[in-house]
Scaffold this active site. Structure first.
Site, PDB file in Angstrom:
ATOM      1  N   ASP A   1      43.328  33.735  44.040  1.00 47.38           N
ATOM      2  CA  ASP A   1      41.983  33.979  43.523  1.00 47.38           C
ATOM      3  C   ASP A   1      41.839  33.458  42.107  1.00 47.38           C
ATOM      4  O   ASP A   1      42.811  33.053  41.465  1.00 47.38           O
ATOM      5  CB  ASP A   1      41.633  35.481  43.605  1.00 47.38           C
ATOM      6  CG  ASP A   1      42.800  36.392  43.228  1.00 47.38           C
ATOM      7  OD1 ASP A   1      43.752  35.907  42.570  1.00 47.38           O
ATOM      8  OD2 ASP A   1      42.763  37.571  43.572  1.00 47.38           O
TER       9      ASP A   1
ATOM     10  N   ASP B   1      41.567  50.276  44.514  1.00 43.31           N
ATOM     11  CA  ASP B   1      40.547  50.498  45.559  1.00 43.31           C
ATOM     12  C   ASP B   1      40.935  49.853  46.893  1.00 43.31           C
ATOM     13  O   ASP B   1      40.119  49.758  47.796  1.00 43.31           O
ATOM     14  CB  ASP B   1      39.177  49.971  45.101  1.00 43.31           C
ATOM     15  CG  ASP B   1      39.190  48.464  44.848  1.00 43.31           C
ATOM     16  OD1 ASP B   1      40.216  47.810  45.111  1.00 43.31           O
ATOM     17  OD2 ASP B   1      38.152  47.933  44.385  1.00 43.31           O
TER      18      ASP B   1
ATOM     19  N   HIS C   1      41.879  46.659  47.335  1.00 37.43           N
ATOM     20  CA  HIS C   1      41.611  45.225  47.511  1.00 37.43           C
ATOM     21  C   HIS C   1      42.912  44.422  47.572  1.00 37.43           C
ATOM     22  O   HIS C   1      43.923  44.801  46.973  1.00 37.43           O
ATOM     23  CB  HIS C   1      40.672  44.675  46.422  1.00 37.43           C
ATOM     24  CG  HIS C   1      41.245  44.604  45.041  1.00 37.43           C
ATOM     25  ND1 HIS C   1      40.617  45.160  43.945  1.00 37.43           N
ATOM     26  CD2 HIS C   1      42.363  44.020  44.552  1.00 37.43           C
ATOM     27  CE1 HIS C   1      41.327  44.916  42.862  1.00 37.43           C
ATOM     28  NE2 HIS C   1      42.400  44.233  43.199  1.00 37.43           N
TER      29      HIS C   1
ATOM     30  N   GLU D   1      37.065  43.056  47.684  1.00 37.95           N
ATOM     31  CA  GLU D   1      36.735  44.428  47.327  1.00 37.95           C
ATOM     32  C   GLU D   1      36.295  45.218  48.575  1.00 37.95           C
ATOM     33  O   GLU D   1      36.050  44.620  49.628  1.00 37.95           O
ATOM     34  CB  GLU D   1      35.612  44.412  46.284  1.00 37.95           C
ATOM     35  CG  GLU D   1      36.007  43.788  44.944  1.00 37.95           C
ATOM     36  CD  GLU D   1      36.901  44.687  44.079  1.00 37.95           C
ATOM     37  OE1 GLU D   1      37.726  45.450  44.625  1.00 37.95           O
ATOM     38  OE2 GLU D   1      36.783  44.606  42.846  1.00 37.95           O
TER      39      GLU D   1
HETATM   40  C1  F6R Z   1      45.683  39.049  41.847  1.00 41.63           C
HETATM   41  C2  F6R Z   1      45.074  39.765  42.952  1.00 41.63           C
HETATM   42  C3  F6R Z   1      44.806  41.226  42.916  1.00 41.63           C
HETATM   43  C4  F6R Z   1      45.967  42.042  42.348  1.00 41.63           C
HETATM   44  C5  F6R Z   1      45.600  43.525  42.323  1.00 41.63           C
HETATM   45  C6  F6R Z   1      46.716  44.366  41.760  1.00 41.63           C
HETATM   46  O1  F6R Z   1      45.823  37.679  42.158  1.00 41.63           O
HETATM   47  O2  F6R Z   1      44.782  39.123  43.910  1.00 41.63           O
HETATM   48  O3  F6R Z   1      44.557  41.660  44.239  1.00 41.63           O
HETATM   49  O4  F6R Z   1      47.101  41.820  43.123  1.00 41.63           O
HETATM   50  O5  F6R Z   1      44.447  43.696  41.558  1.00 41.63           O
HETATM   51  O6  F6R Z   1      46.913  44.024  40.421  1.00 41.63           O
HETATM   52  P1  F6R Z   1      48.197  44.530  39.637  1.00 41.63           P
HETATM   53  O7  F6R Z   1      49.371  43.920  40.316  1.00 41.63           O
HETATM   54  O8  F6R Z   1      48.029  44.009  38.239  1.00 41.63           O
HETATM   55  O9  F6R Z   1      48.186  46.019  39.729  1.00 41.63           O
END
Ligand code: F6R
Length: 260
Positions: free
Chosen positions: A67, A136, A138, A143
């Site tokens: 992403d 959440d 995702h 989302e």
């Molecule tokens: C990042 C991504 C997000 C993160 C998620 C968890 O490329 O796709 O889905 O993996 O927000 O973030 P962290 O690992 O920082 O808790």
């Protein structure tokens, strides 16, 4: 879905790196799917160590990021293209031309999203996709409410995700509202997915996507339908799981030759 509960991030990093090393030794031109955020950092540290100390070779590998924020200027230190470069690809010998990110600066974002899907397909698809999970539920930036069949597209971040990611910016006002993300359908096409979650803040999301219903309200729950999904978590992230003892028993009694 295989759930592996480990004592801490170092063990998680090693086990995920083992899977990537096994893949690269069998298929040197493998396609890796890369996540940003804190969760995959122990994996990137371990892969970088293995590259420098043991000669693990990425020279023929390819990588696609999950992403990207929309609207950050090219080269912004918190753009995911830069984060991936800093945290991982600059630390191994992967060819920078083989590292791809969704283009969050494109004038025609839908066309850029389609081009990204095409590029993944032309490369033969992702062999191993690393994932984190949001509080959440995702994955990527899919989302709650994301179509379980979605492809790469623009999404609007939920306020909680912007708050969670504000730690990487000067203030929450600097966190973009929009992102481009691989869809859940795109992620589901990867041949193996490894999701990493650590810390008590992730316990509810882990419980929801591992043991709750498959539903768009918790995007990661779609992984219950994946034929080869591995979930690597620490004790804190596992603390709300009903079947934690069963997952421990299963992993302890797994024959070593099976790998992940
Ligand atoms: C990042 C991504 C997000 C993160 C998620 C968890 O490329 O796709 O889905 O993996 O927000 O973030 P962290 O690992 O920082 O808790």
């Amino acid at each position: 879905m295989e759930v592996v509960i480990l004592p801490g991030t170092r063990q998680i990093g090693r086990l995920a790196a083992d899977a990537i090393e096994t893949l690269l030794r069998a298929k040197p031109d493998a396609v890796l799917g890369l996540a940003t955020g804190s969760s995959p950092l122990p994996v990137y540290d371990e892969l970088s160590r293995r590259h420098h100390e043991e000669g693990l070779d990425f020279s023929r590998a390819h990588a696609f990021a999950l992403d990207e924020y929309v609207g950050l200027e090219p080269g912004h230190p918190e753009s995911y293209r830069e984060v991936i470069r800093r945290e991982f690809t600059d630390r191994v010998n992967i060819d920078p031309a083989n590292v791809h990110s969704p283009d969050g600066t494109a004038e025609d974002l839908p066309a850029a999203c389609q081009a990204y899907e095409d590029a993944i397909r032309e490369r033969g698809g992702v062999d191993l996709q690393l994932l984190g999970v949001g509080t959440d539920g995702h994955i990527g930036f899919n989302e709650p409410g994301s179509s379980l069949a979605s492809r790469t597209r623009i999404k609007t971040l939920i306020e909680q995700t912007r708050k969670d990611n504000a730690r990487f910016f000067r203030s929450i006002d600097d966190v973009p509202h929009h992102v481009v993300t691989q869809g859940l359908g795109t992620i589901m096409d990867a041949r193996h997915v490894i999701l990493i979650a650590t810390g008590a803040r992730k316990a509810q999301a882990v419980r929801d996507f591992v043991e709750g219903p498959v539903a768009a309200i918790c995007a990661a729950s779609v992984l219950q339908l994946h034929p080869h999904a591995t979930v690597l978590i620490d004790e804190a992230a596992a603390s709300s799981l009903r079947l934690a003892d069963y997952y421990r028993h299963t992993f302890e009694s797994k024959p070593g030759w099976q790998g992940l």
